[in-house]
Design a protein around this motif. Structure first.
Motif, PDB file in Angstrom:
ATOM      1  N   UNK A  98       9.690  13.101  18.469  1.00  0.00           N
ATOM      2  CA  UNK A  98       9.028  11.801  18.561  1.00  0.00           C
ATOM      3  C   UNK A  98       8.489  11.299  17.220  1.00  0.00           C
ATOM      4  N   UNK A  99       8.257  12.175  16.265  1.00  0.00           N
ATOM      5  CA  UNK A  99       7.733  11.718  14.979  1.00  0.00           C
ATOM      6  C   UNK A  99       8.849  11.196  14.079  1.00  0.00           C
ATOM      7  N   UNK A 100       9.918  11.939  13.925  1.00  0.00           N
ATOM      8  CA  UNK A 100      10.932  11.574  12.929  1.00  0.00           C
ATOM      9  C   UNK A 100      12.163  10.931  13.538  1.00  0.00           C
ATOM     10  N   UNK A 101      12.358  11.125  14.844  1.00  0.00           N
ATOM     11  CA  UNK A 101      13.571  10.695  15.531  1.00  0.00           C
ATOM     12  C   UNK A 101      14.776  11.593  15.255  1.00  0.00           C
ATOM     13  N   UNK A 130       3.359   1.763   5.197  1.00  0.00           N
ATOM     14  CA  UNK A 130       2.367   0.890   4.539  1.00  0.00           C
ATOM     15  C   UNK A 130       2.967   0.199   3.315  1.00  0.00           C
ATOM     16  N   UNK A 131       4.049   0.767   2.802  1.00  0.00           N
ATOM     17  CA  UNK A 131       4.652   0.297   1.550  1.00  0.00           C
ATOM     18  C   UNK A 131       5.832  -0.637   1.774  1.00  0.00           C
ATOM     19  N   UNK A 132       6.033  -1.103   3.007  1.00  0.00           N
ATOM     20  CA  UNK A 132       7.248  -1.884   3.302  1.00  0.00           C
ATOM     21  C   UNK A 132       7.248  -3.228   2.565  1.00  0.00           C
ATOM     22  N   UNK A 133       8.349  -3.496   1.883  1.00  0.00           N
ATOM     23  CA  UNK A 133       8.597  -4.791   1.241  1.00  0.00           C
ATOM     24  C   UNK A 133      10.008  -5.224   1.633  1.00  0.00           C
ATOM     25  N   UNK A 134      10.384  -6.420   1.278  1.00  0.00           N
ATOM     26  CA  UNK A 134      11.764  -6.847   1.526  1.00  0.00           C
ATOM     27  C   UNK A 134      12.559  -6.781   0.224  1.00  0.00           C
ATOM     28  N   UNK A 151       6.256   2.331  11.246  1.00  0.00           N
ATOM     29  CA  UNK A 151       4.954   1.834  10.774  1.00  0.00           C
ATOM     30  C   UNK A 151       3.835   2.516  11.550  1.00  0.00           C
ATOM     31  N   UNK A 152       2.978   3.217  10.833  1.00  0.00           N
ATOM     32  CA  UNK A 152       1.899   3.937  11.496  1.00  0.00           C
ATOM     33  C   UNK A 152       0.558   3.255  11.208  1.00  0.00           C
ATOM     34  N   UNK A 153      -0.224   3.079  12.253  1.00  0.00           N
ATOM     35  CA  UNK A 153      -1.575   2.542  12.122  1.00  0.00           C
ATOM     36  C   UNK A 153      -2.536   3.594  12.639  1.00  0.00           C
ATOM     37  N   UNK A 154      -3.571   3.905  11.844  1.00  0.00           N
ATOM     38  CA  UNK A 154      -4.482   4.932  12.343  1.00  0.00           C
ATOM     39  C   UNK A 154      -5.711   4.325  13.029  1.00  0.00           C
ATOM     40  N   UNK A 155      -5.775   2.993  13.099  1.00  0.00           N
ATOM     41  CA  UNK A 155      -6.963   2.358  13.688  1.00  0.00           C
ATOM     42  C   UNK A 155      -6.747   1.732  15.056  1.00  0.00           C
ATOM     43  N   UNK A 156      -5.706   0.916  15.206  1.00  0.00           N
ATOM     44  CA  UNK A 156      -5.748  -0.080  16.274  1.00  0.00           C
ATOM     45  C   UNK A 156      -5.209   0.353  17.626  1.00  0.00           C
ATOM     46  N   UNK A 157      -4.445   1.433  17.680  1.00  0.00           N
ATOM     47  CA  UNK A 157      -3.811   1.766  18.947  1.00  0.00           C
ATOM     48  C   UNK A 157      -2.625   0.870  19.242  1.00  0.00           C
ATOM     49  N   UNK A 158      -2.198   0.086  18.307  1.00  0.00           N
ATOM     50  CA  UNK A 158      -0.971  -0.729  18.344  1.00  0.00           C
ATOM     51  C   UNK A 158      -1.001  -1.923  19.296  1.00  0.00           C
ATOM     52  N   UNK A 215       0.817  -1.220   0.000  1.00  0.00           N
ATOM     53  CA  UNK A 215       0.000   0.000   0.000  1.00  0.00           C
ATOM     54  C   UNK A 215       0.848   1.266   0.000  1.00  0.00           C
ATOM     55  N   UNK A 216       0.258   2.337  -0.477  1.00  0.00           N
ATOM     56  CA  UNK A 216       0.911   3.643  -0.367  1.00  0.00           C
ATOM     57  C   UNK A 216       0.030   4.509   0.516  1.00  0.00           C
ATOM     58  N   UNK A 217       0.533   4.794   1.724  1.00  0.00           N
ATOM     59  CA  UNK A 217      -0.264   5.563   2.669  1.00  0.00           C
ATOM     60  C   UNK A 217       0.078   7.031   2.606  1.00  0.00           C
TER      61      UNK A 217
END
Ligand SMILES: Cc1cc2nc3c(=O)[nH]c(=O)nc-3n(C[C@H](O)[C@H](O)[C@H](O)COP(=O)(O)OP(=O)(O)OC[C@H]3O[C@@H](n4cnc5c(N)ncnc54)[C@H](O)[C@@H]3O)c2cc1C
Ligand code: FES
Ligand code: FES
Lengths: 162, 262
Positions: free
Chosen positions: B179-182, A47-51, A133-140, A37-39
């Motif tokens: 805290x956002x970018x480090x 969201x775009x992380x690949x290996x 990695x940012x999540x806007x839903x779960x609270x981690x 994904x592209x966030x």
């Protein structure tokens, strides 16, 4: 137009790209692998992380041409035989590690890279690792739980295979 | 992002030649700063000369008195290096605190230094340890390399090839990170070197990284350092922090770094 070739999820792929084509664009638009994904498109959300050659990278912040000749794995490449999810994917499902699921492919790819060097990460280490990695839903909370469970499953799997 | 011509030379000499031949060329290392900048159209080079094929720019060598790190070595590789951890643990820890794992897997020491972001971490280590920046044209002492905000002594077609760090008796780096970018809101590097105490401050100065001689004198005299010697007028005010707050943080970070390095 330059041509780029790489191994993606075990298959040899190539395509014509512009010099400025990002790896994320190549994966999504040329290869139609839209699980990546592209966030944000600004290198922040993960969201775009690949290996790429086994290391997790933000595919929105790498040129497709920079991955020429590389071995790339995307979220689609994790499940080995069609239906069987990778243990880390399974752990996200079992532990309610997602709500909308937008961040999930990046979370899973990032988590697997963590477990590669740290098979038994502490909760603190998992939280530190998720800096990108940012999540806007779960609270981690459940993401962290999922990764701990996924790591445990990956350790078990390895032990069984040995 | 505007399009450009892309080059992948396999030697640094060919890379320098490609830069000389380009109308408005730029070196591409890890791309973690350059690509976001190009997306915003703050940079639109005619040519990108990628160093990814220059394998001799990657690697770490340690001989007990000096740690030499190739320009294309990633932050992640420095953080994980047994040699760096043994010789200069503060440097490994600094690299491991940059951004996030994915930035560390791509971003390079050469790219960070060439960029000389006033909030970047590596400049504090390079100045704090009195390292030497090795380029395709010469060797530059840290003091001569950094020239102000995003400015370095590098010429257009000059490429960093390696950084040589003298091994200190002890050293520590402590940062108060955004805290956002480090990135460092304020970061202080303290080193006990053969030439005495060196203290470098990043994240705070209007002209980028600087040495804090007042704090060096305090630590040398065995005193607990504070920021009384820092001129607030030379510090940055931005959306993240005021100059007064940064001045305060310099004292706090210096105290912690001095304690960790003693
Ligand atoms: C989300 C995020 C968080 C970050 N957090 C931090 C942080 O906490 N601390 C920190 O210090 N940095 C941080 N960074 C920046 C990161 O460290 C970059 O990797 C670094 O600034 C640039 O390195 P690069 O290899 O990616 O260089 P590039 O982006 O490829 O290049 C940067 C500049 O240097 C030039 N250049 C590159 N290599 C050379 C060379 N060998 N010789 C001459 N010129 C060269 C390029 O032409 C360009 O102008 C962050 C970046 C991101 C995206
Ligand atoms: S889309 Fe790549 S980091 Fe957000
Ligand atoms: S589950 Fe919605 S963004 Fe993470």
């Amino acid at each position: 137009m330059p041509t780029v070739s790489m191994t993606v999820n075990g298959k040899q792929m190539s395509g014509d790209v512009e010099s400025r084509t990002l790896l994320a664009q190549f994966i999504r638009e040329t290869l139609d692998l839209t699980g990546t994904h592209i966030g944000c498109d600004t290198s922040q959300c993960g969201a775009c992380v690949v290996h790429v050659n086994g290391d997790s990278v933000k595919s929105c912040t790498m040129l497709a041409l920079e991955a020429d000749g590389a071995d790339v794995t995307t979220i689609e490449g994790l499940a080995q035989d069609g239906d069987d999810l990778h243990p880390m994917q399974e752990a996200f499902r079992d532990n309610h590690g997602l709500q909308c699921g937008f961040c999930t492919p990046g979370m899973v790819m990032s988590a697997i890279d963590l477990v590669k060097t740290n098979p038994n990460p502490s909760e603190h280490e998992i939280r530190e690792w998720l800096e990108g990695n940012i999540c806007r839903c779960t609270g981690y909370h459940n993401i962290v739980k999922s990764i701990a469970a996924g790591a445990a499953a990956m350790r078990g799997e390895k032990a069984a295979a040995e | 992002m505007y399009d450009f011509s892309y080059h992948t030379p396999s030697t640094v000499a060919d890379a320098a030649a490609a830069m000389s031949g380009a109308e408005d060329g730029k070196i591409l290392a890890g791309g973690q700063t350059l690509l976001p900048t190009m997306k915003q159209r703050l940079a639109s080079p005619s040519d990108l000369v990628s160093l990814r094929g220059c394998r001799d720019l990657v690697g770490i060598a340690s001989d007990g008195s000096t740690v030499t790190i190739g320009a294309m070595t990633t932050h992640g590789a420095v953080a994980a290096s047994a040699d760096v951890k043994a010789a200069i643990p503060a440097l490994a820890a600094l690299a491991g605190g940059i951004g996030d794992p994915q930035v560390r897997n791509r971003g390079t020491i050469g790219g960070s230094l060439a960029n000389n972001d006033p909030a970047a971490d590596y400049p504090a280590a390079v100045l704090g340890l009195g390292a030497t920046v090795v380029t395709t044209k010469r060797e530059l002492a840290a003091e001569d390399f950094f020239q102000g905000l995003f400015e370095t002594a590098l010429e257009e077609d000059e490429i960093i090839t390696a950084i040589r760090f003298p091994v200190p008796k002890s050293a520590a780096y402590v940062k108060f990170d955004n805290p956002a970018s480090r990135y460092a809101l304020v970061g202080v590097f303290v080193a006990h070197t053969s030439g005495g105490i060196r203290v470098a401050v990043t994240g705070a100065g209007q002209d980028g990284v600087f040495r804090a001689d007042g704090i060096e004198a305090q630590i040398s005299a065995g005193q607990t350092p504070d920021s009384s010697s820092i001129d607030e007028g030379g510090l940055n005010t931005d959306i993240h922090a005021s100059a007064a707050y940064r001045k305060h943080l310099i004292g706090v970070m210096a105290k912690r770094a001095a304690a960790a390095a003693s």
